[in-house]
Write an enzyme that holds these catalytic residues in place. Structure first.
Site, mmCIF file in Angstrom:
data_model
loop_
_atom_site.group_PDB
_atom_site.id
_atom_site.type_symbol
_atom_site.label_atom_id
_atom_site.label_comp_id
_atom_site.label_asym_id
_atom_site.label_seq_id
_atom_site.Cartn_x
_atom_site.Cartn_y
_atom_site.Cartn_z
ATOM 1 N N VAL A 14 0.829 -1.204 0.000
ATOM 2 C CA VAL A 14 0.000 0.000 0.000
ATOM 3 C C VAL A 14 0.863 1.254 0.000
ATOM 4 O O VAL A 14 0.539 2.249 -0.663
ATOM 5 C CB VAL A 14 -0.963 0.002 1.199
ATOM 6 C CG1 VAL A 14 -1.807 1.276 1.223
ATOM 7 C CG2 VAL A 14 -1.863 -1.226 1.160
ATOM 8 N N ALA A 33 -7.369 18.973 -4.678
ATOM 9 C CA ALA A 33 -7.013 19.357 -3.313
ATOM 10 C C ALA A 33 -6.754 20.855 -3.169
ATOM 11 O O ALA A 33 -6.855 21.398 -2.073
ATOM 12 C CB ALA A 33 -5.784 18.577 -2.860
ATOM 13 N N ARG A 49 15.287 -3.896 0.381
ATOM 14 C CA ARG A 49 14.354 -4.754 -0.364
ATOM 15 C C ARG A 49 13.893 -4.050 -1.633
ATOM 16 O O ARG A 49 13.558 -2.858 -1.600
ATOM 17 C CB ARG A 49 13.146 -5.067 0.520
ATOM 18 C CG ARG A 49 12.352 -6.258 0.067
ATOM 19 C CD ARG A 49 11.117 -6.443 0.931
ATOM 20 N NE ARG A 49 10.035 -5.563 0.492
ATOM 21 C CZ ARG A 49 8.905 -5.392 1.156
ATOM 22 N NH1 ARG A 49 8.733 -5.977 2.310
ATOM 23 N NH2 ARG A 49 7.976 -4.600 0.684
ATOM 24 N N GLY A 134 -10.925 -1.646 1.398
ATOM 25 C CA GLY A 134 -9.951 -1.224 0.385
ATOM 26 C C GLY A 134 -10.352 0.007 -0.380
ATOM 27 O O GLY A 134 -10.465 1.105 0.166
ATOM 28 N N ILE A 136 -13.196 0.735 -1.866
ATOM 29 C CA ILE A 136 -14.608 1.147 -1.827
ATOM 30 C C ILE A 136 -14.746 2.317 -0.852
ATOM 31 O O ILE A 136 -14.395 2.172 0.325
ATOM 32 C CB ILE A 136 -15.524 -0.003 -1.372
ATOM 33 C CG1 ILE A 136 -15.325 -1.239 -2.250
ATOM 34 C CG2 ILE A 136 -16.983 0.435 -1.382
ATOM 35 C CD1 ILE A 136 -16.045 -2.472 -1.738
ATOM 36 N N GLU A 190 -2.662 -15.149 4.518
ATOM 37 C CA GLU A 190 -1.365 -15.182 5.189
ATOM 38 C C GLU A 190 -1.000 -16.618 5.554
ATOM 39 O O GLU A 190 -1.843 -17.522 5.530
ATOM 40 C CB GLU A 190 -1.413 -14.326 6.458
ATOM 41 C CG GLU A 190 -1.788 -12.874 6.234
ATOM 42 C CD GLU A 190 -0.684 -12.078 5.542
ATOM 43 O OE1 GLU A 190 0.483 -12.539 5.551
ATOM 44 O OE2 GLU A 190 -0.986 -11.010 4.981
ATOM 45 N N ASP A 201 -10.658 -10.138 11.211
ATOM 46 C CA ASP A 201 -10.452 -8.998 10.316
ATOM 47 C C ASP A 201 -11.784 -8.321 9.986
ATOM 48 O O ASP A 201 -11.913 -7.099 10.054
ATOM 49 C CB ASP A 201 -9.771 -9.490 9.028
ATOM 50 C CG ASP A 201 -9.630 -8.402 7.984
ATOM 51 O OD1 ASP A 201 -8.732 -7.558 8.110
ATOM 52 O OD2 ASP A 201 -10.446 -8.388 7.032
ATOM 53 N N LYS A 205 -13.461 -4.385 10.962
ATOM 54 C CA LYS A 205 -14.094 -3.483 9.994
ATOM 55 C C LYS A 205 -15.553 -3.205 10.357
ATOM 56 O O LYS A 205 -16.026 -2.069 10.222
ATOM 57 C CB LYS A 205 -13.986 -4.095 8.586
ATOM 58 C CG LYS A 205 -12.541 -4.247 8.110
ATOM 59 C CD LYS A 205 -12.453 -5.100 6.855
ATOM 60 C CE LYS A 205 -11.009 -5.304 6.437
ATOM 61 N NZ LYS A 205 -10.881 -6.224 5.291
#
Length: 436
Positions: A14, A33, A49, A134, A136, A190, A201, A205
């Site tokens: 992200v 903005a 990485r 996410g 939405i 995961e 999870d 939410k």
């Protein structure tokens, strides 16, 4: 005006997605903005990485507090996840009078009350659109787009991993464990999938959505949570035969007695739009008293979809930089001093219809014994199926659909049914929602 300077905590999927969206759509974002938005600092545990974003103009470090304390940073974007050290980082940013954007649902669900109080006192904004579903824009839809409504209920497919598993079980007749292993290979789940498949999870939410919908404090500890690990391909097949699909839903409902908060597998009539949301996609169905039911659908995870929500929050914060803090949109939709103490109902008091699957000895009188027990608990039936499962062993499966019943009554009925000598396996139950 000079660009607003942003610091990122976390450079994973992200984080890099956010940098890429800001770079790709920078001019358009600045037009919306009123000022440019520039990432000037970022932290990550491993700076060596390889990453899929251009970091040449970003000051990098391994200590996230260095980003929080950077005097150039005006907005801190927290993308670390978890609650430690995220809580300390966010509170430190607020303490310095900096605005915060986060995609961290666990942080908001567990510590949001504390965080929003601190933000209110400092006159800063904490934005968290990316924490739920996410890409939405469900937070903004409920908090602003539906602000003229009394929200009656909402129901959401808000975990893509669970939805992928149930979709594969239905479409391909596969077992839960087989599909879970594939989800892990594909990166949808995961190595430890507990948060996804056990509903934790989704409960994080749902806590957030319910608070915004009903104007109540965040109360994660009061969400009833049940996973999908006991769902079998037989259950999925029987549901289809009866005209339903099984989805892992988060449900929040306003009743005269209080608020229902629950996450569990649910039978939904297959003609409902939300029943046809498949794969890793998310959807939230919200019913307001004025607008009726509205459905919000889209990608619930991934680099660009989640970055879309993060950047939208950045735009909102930048727009609000010059406004009076007292006139900004409240964090939880309702004014901080106007949150309600409506009680959250214990699960025993919730009323739903049920799907029951029983494995029994195939002999006369079994169904009569079962229906007698259900009748003693004032449970009436809508449909009955009986399927012979093992002719040699004289065993059968009985599938029952009930009308609405109080959960406590169903618990007592199931306990009594499982005492019958003719019932040879634990009773499978799945709640049923018509979503009208």
């Amino acid at each position: 005006m000079k660009p607003v300077k942003v610091g990122l905590l976390g450079l994973g999927t992200v984080g890099c997605g956010t940098i890429n969206v800001l770079a790709r759509n920078g001019d358009e974002i600045a037009r919306r903005a009123g000022r440019g938005i520039q990432v000037v600092a970022a932290s990550a545990r491993d700076l060596k990485r390889p990453r899929s974003c251009d970091l040449s103009a970003v000051r990098l470090c391994t200590d996230p507090f260095e980003v929080v304390n950077d005097p150039d940073v005006e907005i801190v974007v927290e993308l670390i996840g978890g609650t430690k050290p995220a809580r300390e980082l966010v509170l430190a940013a607020i303490g310095q009078g900096k605005h915060v954007v986060t995609a961290n649902k666990a942080l908001i669900a567990l510590h949001g009350n504390e965080i929003f109080t601190a933000a209110q006192e400092k006159g800063v904004t904490v934005a968290f659109e990316a924490a739920v579903a996410g890409g939405i824009p469900i937070i903004k839809a409920i908090r602003e787009g539906l602000s003229g409504n009394r929200i009656l209920w909402l129901a959401g497919i808000i975990n893509g991993t669970g939805n992928f598993i149930l979709t594969e079980m239905r479409d391909k007749g596969r077992e839960f464990s087989d599909v879970l292993a594939e989800a892990q290979r594909l990166g949808y789940a995961e190595a430890d999938p507990t948060f996804d498949v056990e509903g934790i999870d989704a409960a994080h939410k749902l806590t957030i959505l319910a608070s915004i919908a009903f104007g109540i404090p965040l109360q994660f500890d009061k969400v009833y949570t049940e996973g999908i690990t006991r769902i079998t391909r037989e259950d999925v097949g029987y549901a289809a035969e009866l005209g339903y699909r099984i989805k892992h839903l988060g449900v929040a409902r306003r009743t005269e007695q209080g608020i229902e908060l629950r996450v569990h597998p649910t039978l939904i009539p297959q003609r409902r739009l939300i029943a046809n949301v498949d794969g890793v996609m998310n959807a939230v169905l919200v019913k307001g008293d004025a607008v009726g039911p509205t459905l919000y659908y889209g990608a619930g995870a991934g680099a660009d979809p989640t970055a879309s929500a993060v950047v939208a929050d950045l735009v909102d914060v930048v727009r609000a930089l010059t406004s009076d803090p007292e006139n900004r949109v409240p964090h939880l939709a309702f004014q901080a001093d106007a949150l309600s103490d409506i009680p959250v109902l214990p699960m025993d008091e919730v009323q739903t219809a049920f799907y029951l699957r029983l494995r029994v000895q195939d002999k006369p009188g079994v169904l009569a014994d079962i229906t007698r027990i259900l009748g003693d608990q004032h449970i009436s039936l809508e449909a009955v199926l009986q399927r012979e499962t093992d002719e040699d062993a004289a065993e059968a499966s009985i599938i029952l659909l009930t009308h609405k019943v109080r959960e406590g009554n169903m618990n007592q009925a199931i306990s009594a049914i499982q005492q019958l000598e003719t019932v040879i396996a634990p009773v499978t139950r799945i709640r049923l929602e018509s979503l009208k």
